[in-house]
Scaffold this motif. Structure first.
Motif, PDB file in Angstrom:
ATOM      1  N   PRO A 130       0.809  -1.217   0.000  1.00 26.33           N
ATOM      2  CA  PRO A 130       0.000   0.000   0.000  1.00 26.33           C
ATOM      3  C   PRO A 130       0.842   1.268   0.000  1.00 26.33           C
ATOM      4  CG  PRO A 130       0.053  -0.974   2.190  1.00 26.33           C
ATOM      5  CD  PRO A 130       0.745  -1.942   1.279  1.00 26.33           C
ATOM      6  N   THR A 131       0.249   2.322  -0.555  1.00 31.23           N
ATOM      7  CA  THR A 131       0.892   3.630  -0.597  1.00 31.23           C
ATOM      8  C   THR A 131       0.425   4.442   0.615  1.00 31.23           C
ATOM      9  OG1 THR A 131       0.519   3.482  -2.991  1.00 31.23           O
ATOM     10  CG2 THR A 131       1.437   5.551  -2.124  1.00 31.23           C
ATOM     11  N   TYR A 132       1.361   4.886   1.438  1.00 33.00           N
ATOM     12  CA  TYR A 132       0.996   5.657   2.623  1.00 33.00           C
ATOM     13  C   TYR A 132       0.826   7.122   2.229  1.00 33.00           C
ATOM     14  CZ  TYR A 132       1.150   7.550   7.386  1.00 33.00           C
ATOM     15  OH  TYR A 132       0.870   8.204   8.556  1.00 33.00           O
ATOM     16  N   LEU A 133      -0.404   7.598   2.297  1.00 29.74           N
ATOM     17  CA  LEU A 133      -0.756   8.981   1.972  1.00 29.74           C
ATOM     18  C   LEU A 133      -1.585   9.526   3.135  1.00 29.74           C
ATOM     19  CD1 LEU A 133      -1.785   8.405  -1.762  1.00 29.74           C
ATOM     20  CD2 LEU A 133       0.263   9.603  -0.982  1.00 29.74           C
ATOM     21  N   GLU A 190      -4.625  11.684   2.777  1.00 31.67           N
ATOM     22  CA  GLU A 190      -5.814  11.044   2.215  1.00 31.67           C
ATOM     23  C   GLU A 190      -6.475  10.097   3.213  1.00 31.67           C
ATOM     24  OE1 GLU A 190      -7.035  11.688  -0.766  1.00 31.67           O
ATOM     25  OE2 GLU A 190      -5.393  12.894  -1.585  1.00 31.67           O
ATOM     26  N   LYS A 191      -5.661   9.305   3.901  1.00 28.72           N
ATOM     27  CA  LYS A 191      -6.170   8.381   4.920  1.00 28.72           C
ATOM     28  C   LYS A 191      -5.051   8.072   5.894  1.00 28.72           C
ATOM     29  CE  LYS A 191      -6.625   5.331   1.323  1.00 28.72           C
ATOM     30  NZ  LYS A 191      -7.095   4.173   0.573  1.00 28.72           N
ATOM     31  N   ASP A 192      -5.381   8.081   7.177  1.00 35.81           N
ATOM     32  CA  ASP A 192      -4.355   7.795   8.180  1.00 35.81           C
ATOM     33  C   ASP A 192      -4.104   6.293   8.243  1.00 35.81           C
ATOM     34  OD1 ASP A 192      -6.421   6.674   9.773  1.00 35.81           O
ATOM     35  OD2 ASP A 192      -6.722   8.553  10.852  1.00 35.81           O
ATOM     36  N   HIS A 247      -4.484   4.088  10.613  1.00 41.47           N
ATOM     37  CA  HIS A 247      -5.552   3.280  11.213  1.00 41.47           C
ATOM     38  C   HIS A 247      -6.663   3.019  10.201  1.00 41.47           C
ATOM     39  CE1 HIS A 247      -8.036   1.629  14.419  1.00 41.47           C
ATOM     40  NE2 HIS A 247      -9.043   2.339  13.936  1.00 41.47           N
ATOM     41  N   THR A 248      -7.077   4.072   9.498  1.00 41.11           N
ATOM     42  CA  THR A 248      -8.125   3.905   8.484  1.00 41.11           C
ATOM     43  C   THR A 248      -7.674   2.958   7.387  1.00 41.11           C
ATOM     44  OG1 THR A 248      -8.963   6.134   8.906  1.00 41.11           O
ATOM     45  CG2 THR A 248      -9.547   5.125   6.788  1.00 41.11           C
ATOM     46  N   HIS A 249      -6.427   3.101   6.954  1.00 39.62           N
ATOM     47  CA  HIS A 249      -5.926   2.241   5.878  1.00 39.62           C
ATOM     48  C   HIS A 249      -5.896   0.781   6.320  1.00 39.62           C
ATOM     49  CE1 HIS A 249      -3.325   2.625   2.031  1.00 39.62           C
ATOM     50  NE2 HIS A 249      -4.073   1.551   1.991  1.00 39.62           N
ATOM     51  N   PHE A 250      -5.454   0.534   7.547  1.00 43.18           N
ATOM     52  CA  PHE A 250      -5.455  -0.837   8.065  1.00 43.18           C
ATOM     53  C   PHE A 250      -6.874  -1.405   8.089  1.00 43.18           C
ATOM     54  CE2 PHE A 250      -1.324  -0.306  10.736  1.00 43.18           C
ATOM     55  CZ  PHE A 250      -0.559  -0.607   9.626  1.00 43.18           C
ATOM     56  N   ARG A 251      -7.831  -0.621   8.596  1.00 46.62           N
ATOM     57  CA  ARG A 251      -9.215  -1.124   8.663  1.00 46.62           C
ATOM     58  C   ARG A 251      -9.756  -1.399   7.257  1.00 46.62           C
ATOM     59  NH1 ARG A 251      -9.238  -3.154  13.364  1.00 46.62           N
ATOM     60  NH2 ARG A 251     -11.322  -3.818  12.724  1.00 46.62           N
ATOM     61  N   ASN A 252      -9.386  -0.559   6.284  1.00 50.70           N
ATOM     62  CA  ASN A 252      -9.818  -0.797   4.902  1.00 50.70           C
ATOM     63  C   ASN A 252      -9.281  -2.124   4.377  1.00 50.70           C
ATOM     64  OD1 ASN A 252     -11.061   1.694   4.935  1.00 50.70           O
ATOM     65  ND2 ASN A 252      -9.591   2.700   3.578  1.00 50.70           N
ATOM     66  N   ILE A 253      -7.999  -2.387   4.624  1.00 48.59           N
ATOM     67  CA  ILE A 253      -7.398  -3.635   4.161  1.00 48.59           C
ATOM     68  C   ILE A 253      -8.075  -4.829   4.819  1.00 48.59           C
ATOM     69  CG2 ILE A 253      -5.273  -5.023   4.216  1.00 48.59           C
ATOM     70  CD1 ILE A 253      -3.722  -2.380   3.830  1.00 48.59           C
ATOM     71  N   SER A 255      -4.263   6.627  -3.735  1.00 49.92           N
ATOM     72  CA  SER A 255      -5.381   7.151  -2.931  1.00 49.92           C
ATOM     73  C   SER A 255      -6.719   6.587  -3.378  1.00 49.92           C
ATOM     74  CB  SER A 255      -5.408   8.682  -3.032  1.00 49.92           C
ATOM     75  OG  SER A 255      -5.601   9.088  -4.394  1.00 49.92           O
ATOM     76  N   LEU A 256      -6.709   5.461  -4.093  1.00 50.20           N
ATOM     77  CA  LEU A 256      -7.963   4.877  -4.562  1.00 50.20           C
ATOM     78  C   LEU A 256      -8.932   4.709  -3.388  1.00 50.20           C
ATOM     79  CD1 LEU A 256      -9.230   3.729  -7.202  1.00 50.20           C
ATOM     80  CD2 LEU A 256      -8.477   1.474  -6.438  1.00 50.20           C
TER      81      LEU A 256
END
Length: 349
Positions: free
Chosen positions: A9-12, A15-17, A19-25, A327-328
């Motif tokens: 994943p791209t850390y942005l 766009e999303k912190d 924690h949010t990115h982890f929950r999305n995955i 940032s999809l």
């Protein structure tokens, strides 16, 4: 044909912190588990926006083990040159136990110079560290008391490496990129192949997969007994609308490439990593016309099915899809996965 999700994943953070990115995955992987996608692969990178969110991939995969039922959990890959193989053997076996034998060990030697500098490892040692490290891990899993003399760590004398894995021998995959020697060695040792194929056009990818498949008989092995997993960015639409597709993926793909170029801005050791400038060239030329259609798996169901047929004919047995890039937005990722579940996956059941 088998399918997986591959996470780099791209850390942005704007766009999303994290924690949010982890929950999305987690939501993506749980959905994949429900619909019958067979694998999830988690990269290992450090200090960079390009995959650095997955610096602790065993911890993340252990969490995923607890909230899934069927999907296999793979490191894609453990950068063995940067890790003590004893700790890898322990962490991998623990994950295998917790997942009831759903773990696959993907191994790579790494290529980001910054990682090697910070961890104090010479890049020129990377191949030898990987070869010795895999040998140590296999012995640690197979022998109740381990004795091992290493070039890179203190000797081990009559020690138990615990826990043992749940599977007698968790599958081992080796990540190869562009040198024929890597593909040949992987075939010689009898490991399955992990190949990040999106850097090159299909004909080049097919040639490199052929290096592996053609080497297997040379070492008394059968291609049908081995797996070839290739990674591609993936995004699916209800119908083939290239204008719509471009409007959705062009910016996130550019962000992904920019992060990749940043991560690799320091050139690796030119002797140990011959030809790796080609990776930088990819990131410099990664416009929509360059990667679409041959370097990705994107578009409507019919286009995707035709592309998958090409991949199958090239010897690929598993397509591991990079569905979360740049940032999809999560809503687009989940909508795309639903199209895959409804209109593409049933053709492989």
């Amino acid at each position: 044909m088998k399918f997986g999700l591959f996470y780099l994943p791209t850390y942005l953070p704007a766009e999303k912190d994290a924690h949010t990115h982890f929950r999305n995955i987690i939501e993506q992987v749980q959905f994949a588990d429900r619909i019958g996608i067979q694998y999830v692969w988690m990269v290992e990178h450090h200090f960079v926006r390009h995959g650095g969110l997955c610096s602790s991939n065993y911890a993340f995969l252990s969490y995923l083990a607890a909230c899934t039922k069927r999907i296999r959990l793979g490191t894609g890959a453990t950068v063995l040159a940067l890790n003590d193989p004893v700790r890898v053997a322990e962490q991998a076996a623990t994950l295998d136990q917790l997942s009831d034998g759903r773990f696959d060990l993907g191994i790579g030697r790494g290529f980001l110079k910054t990682e090697f500098e910070v961890f104090g490892i010479e890049m020129k040692e990377s191949r030898e560290r990987v070869e010795e490290g895999i040998e140590l891990i296999k012995k640690a899993w197979a022998e109740p008391r381990l004795n091992f003399r290493s070039k890179f760590r203190p000797p081990i004398e009559d020690m138990s490496i615990l826990p043992p894995p749940y599977q007698k021998y968790p599958p081992i995959w080796v990540a190869c990129f562009l040198t024929p020697e890597s593909f040949d060695w992987t075939a010689q040792q009898g490991y399955d192949l992990l190949y990040v194929a999106y850097h090159v056009d299909p004909a080049v990818a097919k040639e490199r997969i052929g290096w592996y498949l053609n080497a297997l008989p040379k070492y008394g092995r059968k291609a049908e007994d081995h797996e070839v997993c290739c990674c591609y960015h993936a995004h699916f639409l209800e119908r083939d609308d290239l204008t719509q597709l471009r409007s959705i993926v062009e910016r996130p793909m550019a962000e992904y490439s920019q992060a990749g170029a940043e991560a690799a801005k320091k050139a690796p050791d030119p002797v140990a990593y011959k030809g790796y400038a080609a990776r930088e060239d990819y990131h410099k030329q990664s416009g929509f016309e360059v990667y679409f259609p041959g370097r990705v798996l994107m578009g409507g169901p019919d286009r995707a099915l035709a592309r998958l047929k090409e991949m199958e004919e090239a010897g690929i047995t598993q397509v591991s899809m990079i569905v979360d890039f740049g940032s999809l937005p999560q809503r687009e990722i989940m909508r795309s996965l639903q199209v895959f579940a409804d209109k593409i996956l049933p053709h492989f059941r």
